[in-house]
Design an enzyme around this catalytic site. Structure first.
Site, PDB file in Angstrom:
ATOM      1  N   VAL A  18     -15.044  12.665 -12.566  1.00  0.00           N
ATOM      2  CA  VAL A  18     -15.303  14.066 -12.935  1.00  0.00           C
ATOM      3  C   VAL A  18     -16.488  14.647 -12.156  1.00  0.00           C
ATOM      4  CG1 VAL A  18     -15.888  15.627 -14.837  1.00  0.00           C
ATOM      5  CG2 VAL A  18     -14.353  13.695 -15.237  1.00  0.00           C
ATOM      6  N   SER A  59       0.952  10.952 -16.681  1.00  0.00           N
ATOM      7  CA  SER A  59      -0.221  11.109 -17.547  1.00  0.00           C
ATOM      8  C   SER A  59      -0.032  12.317 -18.444  1.00  0.00           C
ATOM      9  CB  SER A  59      -1.464  11.312 -16.680  1.00  0.00           C
ATOM     10  OG  SER A  59      -2.539  11.762 -17.467  1.00  0.00           O
ATOM     11  N   GLN A  67     -10.371  16.315  -2.326  1.00  0.00           N
ATOM     12  CA  GLN A  67      -9.862  15.609  -3.509  1.00  0.00           C
ATOM     13  C   GLN A  67      -8.372  15.885  -3.699  1.00  0.00           C
ATOM     14  OE1 GLN A  67     -12.019  15.689  -7.185  1.00  0.00           O
ATOM     15  NE2 GLN A  67     -14.011  15.930  -6.213  1.00  0.00           N
ATOM     16  N   ASP A 108       0.880  -1.162   0.000  1.00  0.00           N
ATOM     17  CA  ASP A 108       0.000   0.000   0.000  1.00  0.00           C
ATOM     18  C   ASP A 108       0.919   1.213   0.000  1.00  0.00           C
ATOM     19  OD1 ASP A 108      -1.669   2.111   0.473  1.00  0.00           O
ATOM     20  OD2 ASP A 108      -2.595   1.297   2.293  1.00  0.00           O
ATOM     21  N   THR A 142     -10.194   1.520 -18.177  1.00  0.00           N
ATOM     22  CA  THR A 142      -9.993   0.927 -16.849  1.00  0.00           C
ATOM     23  C   THR A 142     -11.108   1.448 -15.953  1.00  0.00           C
ATOM     24  OG1 THR A 142      -8.651   2.832 -16.184  1.00  0.00           O
ATOM     25  CG2 THR A 142      -7.456   0.925 -17.091  1.00  0.00           C
ATOM     26  N   TYR A 158      -5.840  15.802  -9.953  1.00  0.00           N
ATOM     27  CA  TYR A 158      -5.151  14.693 -10.631  1.00  0.00           C
ATOM     28  C   TYR A 158      -4.016  15.235 -11.503  1.00  0.00           C
ATOM     29  CZ  TYR A 158      -4.408  10.467 -13.423  1.00  0.00           C
ATOM     30  OH  TYR A 158      -3.853   9.369 -14.033  1.00  0.00           O
ATOM     31  N   GLY A 159      -4.323  16.303 -12.243  1.00  0.00           N
ATOM     32  CA  GLY A 159      -3.319  16.918 -13.119  1.00  0.00           C
ATOM     33  C   GLY A 159      -2.107  17.406 -12.345  1.00  0.00           C
ATOM     34  N   VAL A 160      -2.346  18.086 -11.227  1.00  0.00           N
ATOM     35  CA  VAL A 160      -1.235  18.590 -10.410  1.00  0.00           C
ATOM     36  C   VAL A 160      -0.430  17.421  -9.820  1.00  0.00           C
ATOM     37  CG1 VAL A 160      -0.612  19.887  -8.314  1.00  0.00           C
ATOM     38  CG2 VAL A 160      -2.315  20.816  -9.901  1.00  0.00           C
TER      39      VAL A 160
END
Length: 276
Positions: free
Chosen positions: A96, A139, A105, A62, A232, A193-195
């Site tokens: 989203v 990503s 988040q 984990d 996924t 998520y992007g950061v």
């Protein structure tokens, strides 16, 4: 102690991670470890590969739990005297339309995707043997998120001299800024998520630089990559690639031949180096 080469894939009981393990079982000349938070799910995934005639081994991991990371570290040290291939694939994303407050988040996403991945690297990179390969699954969203940052932040994230401590400071600041609802004013994009994936890509660039400075003669190659938009649980059924297709670039980087001197410290998608 075993002389057998060893590969470890984090977060690999399903999705892209599972597909990476499957490909390594076919192509890597050694032991391949499938890891997961939940041993039940992990063993089930190993059994699924067994049905395909493929042999993966299981170890619990984990990446949010330092004790779990250190248990894996000690196991690899004791049994193999190190590690040959490390694929940091474990990651999370909120959907989203998730109504969880953005600050939550941000904290949860960065805890796993950036800080968890960094902890794995801190503990396992020193174990990587000469000619080892390290792949950090990032990503393309890291590129678009970078484009959504202020010019000042972009300069910092593109810098060839940024340190790991400075990067940690910036990632921590993002989380703090979201809690104060000032992240956009402070030049951040509206994607946790992007950061988190900017963090992974920049961390990879820093780690590659460190390897050049400290272990130049060891020929270790470390890169970040984007697997693409893959069907996924995370990306959903609309995505364009199968998990096996998503695994192609990470597997290519994990299996770079021993006489290769690159890519190193790069960000790739579709086996191609992208400008950061």
């Amino acid at each position: 102690m075993s002389n057998v080469p060893v590969a470890v894939v984090t977060g690999s009981n399903k999705g892209i991670g599972f597909a990476i393990v499957r490909a390594l079982c076919k192509q890597f000349p050694g032991d391949v470890y499938l890891t997961a938070r939940d041993p039940g799910r992990g063993q089930k995934a190993v059994a699924k590969l067994q049905e395909e005639g493929l042999c993966a081994l299981f170890h619990q991991l984990d990446i949010d739990d330092l004790q779990s990371i250190r248990a894996l570290r000690d196991f690899l040290k004791e049994k193999y005297g190190g590690l040959n291939v490390l694929v940091n694939n474990a990651g999370i994303a909120f959907k989203v339309h998730d109504t969880t407050p953005f600050a939550v988040q941000a904290e949860v996403t960065l805890k796993t995707n950036f800080f968890g991945t960094r902890n794995v690297c801190t503990e396992l990179l020193p174990l990587v043997k000469p000619y080892g390969r390290v792949v950090n699954v990032s990503s393309m969203v890291s590129s678009s998120a970078l484009g959504g940052c202020s010019r000042e932040l972009q300069q910092k994230f593109r810098s060839n001299t940024i340190t790991e401590d400075e990067l940690v400071e910036l990632m921590t600041k993002f989380v703090e800024d979201t809690k104060k609802s000032v992240h956009e004013k402070e030049g951040w994009p509206n994607t946790a998520y992007g950061v988190s994936k900017i963090g992974v890509t920049v961390l990879s660039r820093i780690q590659a630089r460190m390897l050049n400075e400290k272990r130049k003669g060891d020929h270790i190659l470390l890169n970040a990559c984007c697997p693409g938009w893959v069907r996924t649980d995370m990306a959903g059924p609309q995505a364009t690639k199968t998990p096996d297709e998503g695994a192609e670039t990470p597997v290519y980087l994990a299996l770079l031949p021993s006489d290769a001197d690159g890519p190193h410290g790069q960000f790739l998608s579709n086996k191609t180096v992208r400008t950061w």
